[in-house]
Design a protein around this motif. Sequence first.
Motif, short mmCIF file in Angstrom:
data_model
loop_
_atom_site.label_atom_id
_atom_site.label_comp_id
_atom_site.label_asym_id
_atom_site.label_seq_id
_atom_site.Cartn_x
_atom_site.Cartn_y
_atom_site.Cartn_z
N LYS A 240 0.83 -1.21 0.00
CA LYS A 240 0.00 0.00 0.00
C LYS A 240 0.87 1.26 0.00
O LYS A 240 0.61 2.22 -0.73
CB LYS A 240 -0.91 0.00 1.22
N GLU A 241 1.90 1.24 0.83
CA GLU A 241 2.79 2.40 0.93
C GLU A 241 3.51 2.63 -0.40
O GLU A 241 3.64 3.77 -0.86
CB GLU A 241 3.79 2.19 2.06
N ASN A 244 1.12 4.07 -3.03
CA ASN A 244 0.86 5.49 -2.82
C ASN A 244 1.99 6.35 -3.41
O ASN A 244 1.74 7.40 -4.02
CB ASN A 244 0.71 5.80 -1.32
N ILE A 245 3.22 5.88 -3.23
CA ILE A 245 4.36 6.64 -3.77
C ILE A 245 4.41 6.52 -5.29
O ILE A 245 4.64 7.51 -6.01
CB ILE A 245 5.68 6.14 -3.15
N GLN A 248 1.90 8.81 -7.29
CA GLN A 248 1.94 10.26 -7.07
C GLN A 248 2.66 10.92 -8.25
O GLN A 248 3.82 10.61 -8.52
CB GLN A 248 2.66 10.59 -5.75
N GLN A 266 9.59 5.29 -9.97
CA GLN A 266 8.24 4.76 -9.90
C GLN A 266 8.09 3.52 -10.77
O GLN A 266 7.36 2.58 -10.41
CB GLN A 266 7.23 5.84 -10.32
#
Length: 544
Positions: A240-241, A244-245, A248, A266
């Motif tokens: 999840k973390e 999220n990154i 973005q 990414q």
Amino acid sequence: MDDLGLDPELAALLDNTPIKKSGPAIRKDSLFSNSREAVGSADKGIADVDLTASTFTKIDKFLNDTPHALYDDPSYYKKVLGGENESAQRLHGLLTKFLTCQDPKDRGVYRQQLITAYWDFSCNLAIKSASLRMEQAKRYSLRYGLVLPTLLTPEQKSLFASIIDENIWREPVYYLDEWFREIGSGKIGPSSTDEARTNRKDDSARFQQLLSKAQGKLQSAENLLRAKSEERIRLEDNIKETLNIAFQHEPLAGFAGVRDAFTDQQKRMITEISEKMRKLAILDKELLSFIRDYETAEDDVRTLQQKVDSSGGGETNISGITAEFETIRQMAKMTCGRQGNHFPILSREYFHSSSREIGIRENVIEALRTIESIDPEAYCRQYKSQLNRIPPFVILIPSYGDTGMCWEPFDRYNRVTSRGRIAIPMYAKNLQIAVLTAVADLRWQVAKEKASYYWMEEGLTGNYYQWFQGQKLKGDVKEYFINDYLLWMLKESDGIQKLNKEVRGIFWRYMPFHKDVKQKLKGRALVYQELCQRDLNREMSDGY
């Protein structure tokens, strides 16, 4: 999801759709629901191990405010002896001769005979203690050795009349009458001995042994299941973390409402997420297997518990109490030692303890709690890299012994979550020392059993034994260890250096002080600073 080329099981996991599998269905909604004890929501019995507890109860009341008047009853002595067999008459005759005899030599003979007569008489009381209707005077006679109140001073009678009867703290600390009642009801199995195996006809005891084994397997299955569940949760949180990154995006310059493309970092994250998702699917598959194992073990425990409950038929396990009584008698002898005072009857001639020095339940619990505040792993056992806090059963022996002892480190049929058994003399000269020697004995035996055949080479016992041999010392290595443990707890924990440097290093690693104690010692002397630095070095090298 399959269009993306993902593994079907992984796709099913992401879609939150069930995977068709052969074999029994897993009752996810029932996980731990049929065993409320597993999550700590059920009312546990005092004998049951609560792995969620981290310390003993803080005692805020040691005695009742108002003493009872039973010991002032002139018929107390008759109530103790009344309704018993010829052992009561023999005890009365010898006690009368002992108290009235003037000749020291004859008095010594009567004293020795009285010891045997008392134990014979108490065996009958032990059997009767399984009944809640037992006369209170008889219960106190067995619990405290208080046969004749006139043998005590008025102050001493008032002290014993103020002792709290019930186990309001719900800690596994038992007076003798309570202990025999638990043995008789089958809630606790008899202490292990070197005698022959349990008679096949004694179904209750046999089922109790099987139940103990099954409970160990159940606890093992629960530990593995919890560990695997936590591992999956950690991976899910990490995914999840990372998501999220990875998702973005910075605004694209010159275009309102348009976001920039993925960065190189990414893109790497997306690749990593794919690998982590495959690992997540594997973890989930393993978790399902552990759920099956847990439910199987849970069913075994439930079935055996029903057999234990039904096999006794509500009857008292007389043979179990009788065997346990002989074990307790041996414990009493060992707490006194060969040269100690083996007189079993409570008398002002030998009893000189104050209210905080007598080995009542409250004082012993407080002593155990104090020990744990210094040696936090004193009652812990490791199983599959997990440290479980499992305090031992504590049996309060009404004797004038000075040494506590460990009878067994854990149940031989359940090495995972069963309690050990230690005996504490109630009328020791120094209760703190008596409790410390029992804990030291427990520490040694648990470490020795853990190391098994290599106890002279590995771990706490192995390193200490190698030092013992290197010093060319003679005698019992365990006795040396117990004496050094007393110095460790009473002196070294306060910064008073009394131990050999090598022994201090062994204890520091295998029986570490509480972090607060370590922090205090760090500023006391250079030797403790060096030991703290060793801790850091081991942590950095993953060799701690």
